[in-house]
Design a protein around this motif. Sequence first.
Motif, PDB file in Angstrom:
ATOM      1  N   GLY A 167      -6.668   9.629  10.754  1.00 59.25           N
ATOM      2  CA  GLY A 167      -5.816   8.854   9.478  1.00 59.25           C
ATOM      3  C   GLY A 167      -6.509   7.809   8.946  1.00 59.25           C
ATOM      4  O   GLY A 167      -5.815   7.150   8.034  1.00 59.25           O
ATOM      5  N   THR A 168      -7.986   7.756   8.872  1.00 58.05           N
ATOM      6  CA  THR A 168      -8.684   6.866   8.000  1.00 58.05           C
ATOM      7  C   THR A 168      -9.969   7.607   7.725  1.00 58.05           C
ATOM      8  O   THR A 168     -10.517   8.500   8.047  1.00 58.05           O
ATOM      9  CB  THR A 168      -9.186   5.601   8.850  1.00 58.05           C
ATOM     10  OG1 THR A 168      -9.952   5.925   9.898  1.00 58.05           O
ATOM     11  CG2 THR A 168      -7.969   4.772   9.633  1.00 58.05           C
ATOM     12  N   ILE A 169     -10.353   6.970   6.550  1.00 57.98           N
ATOM     13  CA  ILE A 169     -11.544   7.269   5.620  1.00 57.98           C
ATOM     14  C   ILE A 169     -12.306   6.136   5.869  1.00 57.98           C
ATOM     15  O   ILE A 169     -12.085   5.279   5.442  1.00 57.98           O
ATOM     16  CB  ILE A 169     -11.483   7.856   4.390  1.00 57.98           C
ATOM     17  CG1 ILE A 169     -10.374   8.985   4.129  1.00 57.98           C
ATOM     18  CG2 ILE A 169     -12.794   8.301   3.772  1.00 57.98           C
ATOM     19  CD1 ILE A 169     -10.044   9.487   2.849  1.00 57.98           C
ATOM     20  N   ASN A 170     -13.449   6.234   6.634  1.00 53.38           N
ATOM     21  CA  ASN A 170     -14.602   5.148   6.632  1.00 53.38           C
ATOM     22  C   ASN A 170     -15.851   5.531   5.755  1.00 53.38           C
ATOM     23  O   ASN A 170     -16.461   6.449   5.973  1.00 53.38           O
ATOM     24  CB  ASN A 170     -14.855   4.808   8.048  1.00 53.38           C
ATOM     25  CG  ASN A 170     -15.511   3.587   8.197  1.00 53.38           C
ATOM     26  OD1 ASN A 170     -16.784   3.630   7.752  1.00 53.38           O
ATOM     27  ND2 ASN A 170     -15.202   2.720   8.787  1.00 53.38           N
ATOM     28  N   LEU A 171     -16.126   4.848   4.863  1.00 51.50           N
ATOM     29  CA  LEU A 171     -17.226   4.930   3.925  1.00 51.50           C
ATOM     30  C   LEU A 171     -18.108   3.692   3.728  1.00 51.50           C
ATOM     31  O   LEU A 171     -17.442   2.686   3.301  1.00 51.50           O
ATOM     32  CB  LEU A 171     -16.571   5.433   2.498  1.00 51.50           C
ATOM     33  CG  LEU A 171     -17.673   6.140   1.424  1.00 51.50           C
ATOM     34  CD1 LEU A 171     -18.393   7.431   2.056  1.00 51.50           C
ATOM     35  CD2 LEU A 171     -17.302   6.467   0.222  1.00 51.50           C
ATOM     36  N   GLY A 172     -19.353   3.877   4.263  1.00 52.59           N
ATOM     37  CA  GLY A 172     -20.201   2.584   4.135  1.00 52.59           C
ATOM     38  C   GLY A 172     -19.805   1.518   5.263  1.00 52.59           C
ATOM     39  O   GLY A 172     -19.865   0.452   4.825  1.00 52.59           O
TER      40      GLY A 172
END
Length: 161
Positions: free
Chosen positions: A126-131
């Motif tokens: 349920g999350t998008i982790n970018l950088g």
Amino acid sequence: MKLIDEKGKFLGLINIIDLLVLIAVLLVIGGAVYKIKGQDNAQNAPKTVKVTVLAPAIRPEMLTNVKVGDKIVSGSSFTNVAVKDFKIQPAYMINPDSNGQRVEAVDPYLKDVIFTLEGSTVISAGTINLGGQDIRSNKEYFVKTLLYEFKGQIMNVEIIE
């Protein structure tokens, strides 16, 4: 026919203790296969994510090091996220006029920077982790590279299939 006969055998074929041990071994093997193989390889495949971040009211002399292609830093290491584009425009402010009404005004000195960042990541739980940062529209995001760091707000998130 009884399920467990007088000799303790299940359906007359196997001892009940042996049956329980066999079931336990099969459950352990099944759990190991599930853990190694994963739930769904297509779901765990990396996807390209494009994020637009607004860094407001920046002094112009702070923008001299900003370049397309700069890599985003998380902690003390580079990530696979890069600055794909950036636009520098006059900073917009909300100021009260002589009647006390809030009006939009352009700051004659400060600049707003709109960064377009792009990188590859696995979307899960349920999350998008970018950088190294969770991303969602309207969430705070730090555009941090080797030479600069700006605090901004995420304007748009796009998942590219």
